[in-house]
Design an enzyme around this catalytic site. Structure first.
Site, short mmCIF file in Angstrom:
data_model
loop_
_atom_site.label_atom_id
_atom_site.label_comp_id
_atom_site.label_asym_id
_atom_site.label_seq_id
_atom_site.Cartn_x
_atom_site.Cartn_y
_atom_site.Cartn_z
N LYS A 13 0.82 -1.22 0.00
CA LYS A 13 0.00 0.00 0.00
C LYS A 13 0.85 1.27 0.00
O LYS A 13 0.51 2.24 -0.66
CB LYS A 13 -0.95 0.01 1.21
CG LYS A 13 -2.00 -1.10 1.16
CD LYS A 13 -3.10 -0.90 2.18
CE LYS A 13 -2.64 -1.00 3.62
NZ LYS A 13 -2.21 -2.34 4.05
N ARG A 88 -9.20 -0.05 10.06
CA ARG A 88 -8.81 -1.45 10.17
C ARG A 88 -9.84 -2.24 10.95
O ARG A 88 -9.69 -3.43 11.13
CB ARG A 88 -7.48 -1.56 10.88
CG ARG A 88 -6.29 -1.65 9.88
CD ARG A 88 -5.09 -1.70 10.67
NE ARG A 88 -3.87 -2.23 10.37
CZ ARG A 88 -2.80 -1.57 9.95
NH1 ARG A 88 -2.91 -0.34 9.54
NH2 ARG A 88 -1.64 -2.14 9.89
N ARG A 140 12.51 -7.26 4.23
CA ARG A 140 12.68 -5.80 4.14
C ARG A 140 13.72 -5.27 5.13
O ARG A 140 13.75 -5.67 6.28
CB ARG A 140 11.35 -5.10 4.43
CG ARG A 140 10.63 -4.72 3.17
CD ARG A 140 9.22 -4.29 3.36
NE ARG A 140 8.98 -3.44 4.49
CZ ARG A 140 8.53 -2.19 4.40
NH1 ARG A 140 8.31 -1.65 3.23
NH2 ARG A 140 8.27 -1.50 5.48
N ARG A 173 12.36 -3.62 10.78
CA ARG A 173 11.34 -3.09 11.67
C ARG A 173 10.95 -4.15 12.70
O ARG A 173 10.84 -5.32 12.36
CB ARG A 173 10.09 -2.70 10.86
CG ARG A 173 9.95 -1.21 10.67
CD ARG A 173 8.87 -0.85 9.69
NE ARG A 173 7.54 -1.35 10.04
CZ ARG A 173 6.43 -1.05 9.37
NH1 ARG A 173 6.50 -0.24 8.33
NH2 ARG A 173 5.27 -1.54 9.70
N ARG A 184 0.34 -10.30 12.77
CA ARG A 184 -0.33 -9.18 12.07
C ARG A 184 -1.28 -9.71 10.99
O ARG A 184 -2.35 -9.16 10.78
CB ARG A 184 0.72 -8.25 11.45
CG ARG A 184 1.48 -7.46 12.51
CD ARG A 184 2.70 -6.77 11.92
NE ARG A 184 2.37 -5.69 11.01
CZ ARG A 184 3.21 -5.20 10.10
NH1 ARG A 184 4.42 -5.72 9.97
NH2 ARG A 184 2.84 -4.23 9.31
P1 AMP Z 1 1.30 -0.31 9.31
O1 AMP Z 1 2.51 0.54 9.10
O2 AMP Z 1 0.06 0.23 8.64
O3 AMP Z 1 1.52 -1.77 9.00
O4 AMP Z 1 0.97 -0.24 10.88
C1 AMP Z 1 1.91 -0.65 11.84
C2 AMP Z 1 1.23 -0.83 13.18
O5 AMP Z 1 0.59 0.41 13.59
C3 AMP Z 1 0.10 -1.86 13.22
O6 AMP Z 1 0.58 -3.19 13.38
C4 AMP Z 1 -0.69 -1.38 14.44
O7 AMP Z 1 -0.03 -1.71 15.65
C5 AMP Z 1 -0.64 0.13 14.27
N1 AMP Z 1 -1.75 0.64 13.44
C6 AMP Z 1 -1.65 1.29 12.25
N2 AMP Z 1 -2.87 1.63 11.78
C7 AMP Z 1 -3.77 1.16 12.70
C8 AMP Z 1 -5.18 1.16 12.77
N3 AMP Z 1 -5.96 1.71 11.80
N4 AMP Z 1 -5.77 0.59 13.86
C9 AMP Z 1 -5.02 0.04 14.84
N5 AMP Z 1 -3.68 -0.02 14.83
C10 AMP Z 1 -3.04 0.53 13.77
#
Ligand code: AMP
Length: 235
Positions: A13, A88, A140, A173, A184
């Protein structure tokens, strides 16, 4: 133009968002990035989010809705935005509708509201198998200094552990180690997948298969051209 990008972690994304931002000139809002920034700056919200983030769990809805709400009130979002990683959960999707219903957007008076979901033009769902995602995310490596992204299979750094661009140190990361990626993905299947039906029922879902790697020769026709097809009518 107001867009939601759906899809599992690691489906690409962020890459598609950069393309859309460049071409359609709308801000890219990633709740993951907002959390990373809040944690880096050690804000109250960042401190609260950290334990969930590090465990690969969703941050609770109230904190997530707060961080997103503060961001989309900023003036650069008036003409539109692209959400990446939000919503989410169904609760977040409903909160978003409420927020948009309560905001003045593009000079439209608050009283002149139509169905608030009509303000989201399209939700694009990018999909790929869990196997592809595990390979992509697990390999990554990111530069601590300039943020450039490398991959142990698809974009190998010339010197192991060192950024080709600036010589900075590469890191993985915390939430991209295999055990956490699996968590996840499970969380995604349980809590986020229902959003596909949610937006399908609203008539605004578009689906794009996203298994082609960004370095592959067919990346443009397989993915970028499909994004254009999905968005062109909203320009
Ligand atoms: P991402 O970079 O989008 O994969 O997000 C990394 C982490 O941020 C996720 O594993 C969650 O811990 C948190 N996070 C990001 N967006 C959300 C969301 N909309 N709702 C809850 N947690 C989020």
């Amino acid at each position: 133009m107001k867009i939601i990008l759906l899809g599992s972690p690691g489906v690409g994304k962020g890459t598609y968002a950069s393309f859309i931002k460049e071409k359609y000139k709308i801000p890219h809002i990633s709740t993951g990035d907002l959390f990373r920034e809040a944690m880096k700056n050690e804000t109250e919200l960042g401190k609260k989010a950290k334990e969930y983030y590090d465990a690969g769990k969703l941050v609770p809805d109230d904190l997530t809705i707060q961080i997103l709400g503060e961001r989309i009130k900023r003036p650069d979002c008036e003409k539109g935005f692209m959400l990446d990683g939000f919503p989410r959960t169904i609760a977040q999707a409903e909160a978003l509708e409420k927020m948009l219903g309560n905001m003045e957007i593009s000079g439209m008076p608050k009283t002149d509201k139509f169905s608030s979901i009509a303000k989201i033009d399209v939700a694009i769902n990018f999909y790929a198998s869990d196997k592809v995602i595990m390979q992509r995310l697990g390999g990554r490596r990111i530069c601590k200094n300039c943020g450039s992204i490398f991959h142990l299979v698809n974009r190998i750094p010339k010197k192991p552990g060192i950024c080709d661009e600036c010589g900075g140190e590469l890191y993985q990361r915390a939430d991209e180690v295999p055990e956490i990626i699996k968590k996840r993905l499970n969380t995604y299947h349980e809590q986020t997948k229902p959003l596909e039906d949610y937006y399908k029922n609203k008539g605004i879902l578009k689906e794009i298969r996203a298994e082609t790697d960004m370095n592959a020769p067919t990346f443009k026709e397989d993915i970028l051209d499909k994004i254009d097809e999905a968005l062109d009518q909203f320009k």
